[in-house]
Design an enzyme around this catalytic site. Sequence first.
Site, PDB file in Angstrom:
ATOM      1  N   GLY A  91      32.586  24.710  49.208  1.00 17.31           N
ATOM      2  CA  GLY A  91      32.353  23.371  49.579  1.00 17.31           C
ATOM      3  C   GLY A  91      31.672  22.587  48.390  1.00 17.31           C
ATOM      4  O   GLY A  91      31.649  22.715  47.261  1.00 17.31           O
ATOM      5  N   ASN A 115      33.701  39.514  47.912  1.00 19.37           N
ATOM      6  CA  ASN A 115      33.406  40.350  48.931  1.00 19.37           C
ATOM      7  C   ASN A 115      34.086  41.767  49.235  1.00 19.37           C
ATOM      8  O   ASN A 115      33.886  42.277  50.113  1.00 19.37           O
ATOM      9  CB  ASN A 115      33.691  39.408  50.268  1.00 19.37           C
ATOM     10  CG  ASN A 115      33.077  38.041  50.410  1.00 19.37           C
ATOM     11  OD1 ASN A 115      31.785  38.053  49.946  1.00 19.37           O
ATOM     12  ND2 ASN A 115      33.751  37.123  50.542  1.00 19.37           N
ATOM     13  N   THR A 116      34.863  42.100  47.882  1.00 17.97           N
ATOM     14  CA  THR A 116      35.226  43.275  48.055  1.00 17.97           C
ATOM     15  C   THR A 116      34.544  43.888  46.816  1.00 17.97           C
ATOM     16  O   THR A 116      35.031  43.538  45.523  1.00 17.97           O
ATOM     17  CB  THR A 116      36.713  43.443  47.878  1.00 17.97           C
ATOM     18  OG1 THR A 116      37.362  42.797  48.789  1.00 17.97           O
ATOM     19  CG2 THR A 116      37.388  44.765  47.625  1.00 17.97           C
ATOM     20  N   PHE A 119      38.387  40.358  53.217  1.00 21.26           N
ATOM     21  CA  PHE A 119      39.692  40.597  53.123  1.00 21.26           C
ATOM     22  C   PHE A 119      40.034  41.152  54.471  1.00 21.26           C
ATOM     23  O   PHE A 119      41.023  42.218  54.464  1.00 21.26           O
ATOM     24  CB  PHE A 119      40.377  41.526  51.895  1.00 21.26           C
ATOM     25  CG  PHE A 119      40.314  40.844  50.690  1.00 21.26           C
ATOM     26  CD1 PHE A 119      40.089  39.346  50.375  1.00 21.26           C
ATOM     27  CD2 PHE A 119      40.646  41.742  49.397  1.00 21.26           C
ATOM     28  CE1 PHE A 119      40.161  39.033  49.217  1.00 21.26           C
ATOM     29  CE2 PHE A 119      40.942  41.251  48.068  1.00 21.26           C
ATOM     30  CZ  PHE A 119      40.599  39.866  47.958  1.00 21.26           C
ATOM     31  N   GLY A 175      35.284  22.692  46.272  1.00 20.26           N
ATOM     32  CA  GLY A 175      34.539  21.490  46.527  1.00 20.26           C
ATOM     33  C   GLY A 175      35.330  20.192  46.541  1.00 20.26           C
ATOM     34  O   GLY A 175      34.578  19.024  46.502  1.00 20.26           O
ATOM     35  N   LYS A 210      44.040  33.897  40.075  1.00 20.41           N
ATOM     36  CA  LYS A 210      43.087  33.229  40.776  1.00 20.41           C
ATOM     37  C   LYS A 210      41.883  33.764  40.065  1.00 20.41           C
ATOM     38  O   LYS A 210      41.409  35.091  40.538  1.00 20.41           O
ATOM     39  CB  LYS A 210      43.027  33.427  42.197  1.00 20.41           C
ATOM     40  CG  LYS A 210      42.009  32.275  42.727  1.00 20.41           C
ATOM     41  CD  LYS A 210      42.182  31.957  44.256  1.00 20.41           C
ATOM     42  CE  LYS A 210      41.150  31.165  44.756  1.00 20.41           C
ATOM     43  NZ  LYS A 210      41.320  31.128  46.221  1.00 20.41           N
ATOM     44  N   ASN A 235      37.746  30.696  42.737  1.00 20.61           N
ATOM     45  CA  ASN A 235      37.510  31.236  44.085  1.00 20.61           C
ATOM     46  C   ASN A 235      35.882  30.755  44.259  1.00 20.61           C
ATOM     47  O   ASN A 235      35.144  29.961  43.761  1.00 20.61           O
ATOM     48  CB  ASN A 235      37.462  32.664  43.956  1.00 20.61           C
ATOM     49  CG  ASN A 235      37.788  33.478  45.262  1.00 20.61           C
ATOM     50  OD1 ASN A 235      37.196  32.890  46.405  1.00 20.61           O
ATOM     51  ND2 ASN A 235      38.690  34.224  45.227  1.00 20.61           N
ATOM     52  N   SER A 260      37.413  37.577  44.484  1.00 20.66           N
ATOM     53  CA  SER A 260      36.776  37.414  45.844  1.00 20.66           C
ATOM     54  C   SER A 260      35.635  38.284  45.377  1.00 20.66           C
ATOM     55  O   SER A 260      35.615  39.381  44.936  1.00 20.66           O
ATOM     56  CB  SER A 260      37.496  38.184  46.758  1.00 20.66           C
ATOM     57  OG  SER A 260      36.480  38.363  48.050  1.00 20.66           O
ATOM     58  N   ASN A 280      31.070  32.974  53.126  1.00 19.77           N
ATOM     59  CA  ASN A 280      31.722  33.722  53.798  1.00 19.77           C
ATOM     60  C   ASN A 280      31.759  34.992  53.014  1.00 19.77           C
ATOM     61  O   ASN A 280      31.618  35.303  51.871  1.00 19.77           O
ATOM     62  CB  ASN A 280      33.053  33.390  53.993  1.00 19.77           C
ATOM     63  CG  ASN A 280      34.144  33.871  52.728  1.00 19.77           C
ATOM     64  OD1 ASN A 280      34.621  34.893  52.923  1.00 19.77           O
ATOM     65  ND2 ASN A 280      34.380  33.007  51.733  1.00 19.77           N
TER      66      ASN A 280
HETATM   67  C1  LIG Z   1      36.354  31.531  54.804  1.00 14.94           C
HETATM   68  C2  LIG Z   1      36.800  31.511  53.604  1.00 14.94           C
HETATM   69  C3  LIG Z   1      37.948  32.547  53.240  1.00 14.94           C
HETATM   70  C4  LIG Z   1      38.421  32.661  52.180  1.00 14.94           C
HETATM   71  N1  LIG Z   1      39.300  33.761  51.879  1.00 14.94           N
HETATM   72  C5  LIG Z   1      40.013  33.663  50.741  1.00 14.94           C
HETATM   73  C6  LIG Z   1      40.933  34.522  50.507  1.00 14.94           C
HETATM   74  O1  LIG Z   1      41.080  35.626  51.336  1.00 14.94           O
HETATM   75  N2  LIG Z   1      41.636  34.884  49.253  1.00 14.94           N
HETATM   76  C7  LIG Z   1      41.323  33.886  48.221  1.00 14.94           C
HETATM   77  O2  LIG Z   1      41.856  33.991  47.050  1.00 14.94           O
HETATM   78  N3  LIG Z   1      40.232  32.897  48.534  1.00 14.94           N
HETATM   79  C8  LIG Z   1      39.577  33.019  49.598  1.00 14.94           C
HETATM   80  N4  LIG Z   1      38.803  31.873  49.986  1.00 14.94           N
HETATM   81  C9  LIG Z   1      38.186  30.845  48.721  1.00 14.94           C
HETATM   82  C10 LIG Z   1      39.016  29.776  48.642  1.00 14.94           C
HETATM   83  O3  LIG Z   1      40.620  29.670  48.609  1.00 14.94           O
HETATM   84  C11 LIG Z   1      38.584  28.670  47.782  1.00 14.94           C
HETATM   85  O4  LIG Z   1      39.000  29.226  46.383  1.00 14.94           O
HETATM   86  C12 LIG Z   1      37.141  28.197  47.884  1.00 14.94           C
HETATM   87  O5  LIG Z   1      36.891  28.427  49.175  1.00 14.94           O
HETATM   88  C13 LIG Z   1      36.624  27.159  47.061  1.00 14.94           C
HETATM   89  O6  LIG Z   1      37.308  26.019  47.531  1.00 14.94           O
HETATM   90  P1  LIG Z   1      36.669  25.032  48.721  1.00 14.94           P
HETATM   91  O7  LIG Z   1      35.346  24.584  48.128  1.00 14.94           O
HETATM   92  O8  LIG Z   1      37.681  23.876  49.006  1.00 14.94           O
HETATM   93  O9  LIG Z   1      36.580  25.644  49.998  1.00 14.94           O
HETATM   94  C14 LIG Z   1      38.108  31.418  51.219  1.00 14.94           C
HETATM   95  C15 LIG Z   1      37.172  30.987  51.421  1.00 14.94           C
HETATM   96  C16 LIG Z   1      36.594  30.439  52.735  1.00 14.94           C
HETATM   97  C17 LIG Z   1      35.772  29.476  52.919  1.00 14.94           C
END
Ligand SMILES: Cc1cc2nc3c(=O)[nH]c(=O)nc-3n(C[C@H](O)[C@H](O)[C@H](O)COP(=O)(O)O)c2cc1C
Length: 351
Positions: free
Chosen positions: A255, A171-172, A111, A284, A205, A234, A169, A107
């Site tokens: 994931g 993405n910022t 934000f 993951g 985080k 993250n 993040s 992704n």
């Molecule tokens: C589509 C998407 C949007 C996310 N947006 C945020 C966010 O706004 N703030 C944040 O702290 N983490 C965000 N994350 C990160 C997740 O909270 C998590 O840290 C990360 O996806 C790893 O966990 P996972 O493998 O179980 O997805 C986002 C993840 C995904 C997939």
Amino acid sequence: MLYKLLRPLAFALDAETAHRATVTALSLSPTLPLPRFAPELEMEIAGLRFPSPVGLAAGFDKDARCPDAMLGLGFGFVEVGTLTPLPQEGNPRPRLFRLKEDRAVINRMGFNNGGQEDALERLGRRERRGIVGVNIGANKESADRVADYAVGVRRMSAVADYLTVNISSPNTPGLRSLQAGGELDELLSAVRDARPAGGPPVFLKVAPDLESGDHDRIVRAAIDGKIDALIVANTTVSRPSLRSDHAQETGGLSGRPLKQLALEQLRQFRSASGGSIPLVAVGGIEDADDAWDRIAAGASLVQLYSALVYEGPGLAKRIAAGIAGKLRQRGFAALSEAVGSSSTTPSRRGS
Ligand SMILES: Cc1cc2nc3c(=O)[nH]c(=O)nc-3n(C[C@H](O)[C@H](O)[C@H](O)COP(=O)(O)O)c2cc1C
């Protein structure tokens, strides 16, 4: 079962459209009673009692539209956000990609959210039940990012069971530089000053893309800054070998391919902190074995997001039941006894 039937329908839609439809449906669904969990799953950290250690990670419910539905589906706690002081659109679409063959997601949402005021109102209207954390960030165009976090702490404390300061993040642009030495100290001191007396605990985080030395420094800064827990981690900007067509999309990867890196980072934080600050593991986690590995490596709580896309909403309850089974098999009377139980030796999967 139902999710297995609905998944092809959801996967026929573009990922963001499917996600929006899901959140809307959940926000309109009747509120389910909070599930009961096995008593040994209860975990107390930062003065909060979590009925199950399995939480929903930030990003699924950015605007706090459906926290109660997610609690009702079996999450022990739900983290909404990231919420920025002002609303913002985020990056242009497409910005969310399913990597089916890799059981992953990329992704670059950036934000996108309706802003803290809107969410504050929504969260203020709900009956307080279950644990709902609020994840806060800085606006992309902000001239003073540190001030944005202070605003978030002051504004959202009244409706949050805990706050998460998200500086990880990818993405910022430039956000993750807040993890660097001087900037982190300055940020955490502003956050500390902004906390109201009697306000909620504050978690920090971090990104998984850290170098050796970063862990010690971040732990020290977090403890000095009175941070109550670290969330590790993250999404990653790294690209382990991936099979899917979307592998080279820009953004944060989450994931299954994040699993090993997130576990390794957790171990580094455990070793840097020696258990002196609670750790929340994310990245993951797909099943009870993954959750157990993190707990045994030092996590008090776990969170997930991407696996939900592939496994559906029953996953949180299944993982909680699996952890309870492992506690019983191994003779632990309470989850807290299992935290860090294998921090020096690898855990025995499936045994
Ligand atoms: C589509 C998407 C949007 C996310 N947006 C945020 C966010 O706004 N703030 C944040 O702290 N983490 C965000 N994350 C990160 C997740 O909270 C998590 O840290 C990360 O996806 C790893 O966990 P996972 O493998 O179980 O997805 C986002 C993840 C995904 C997939």
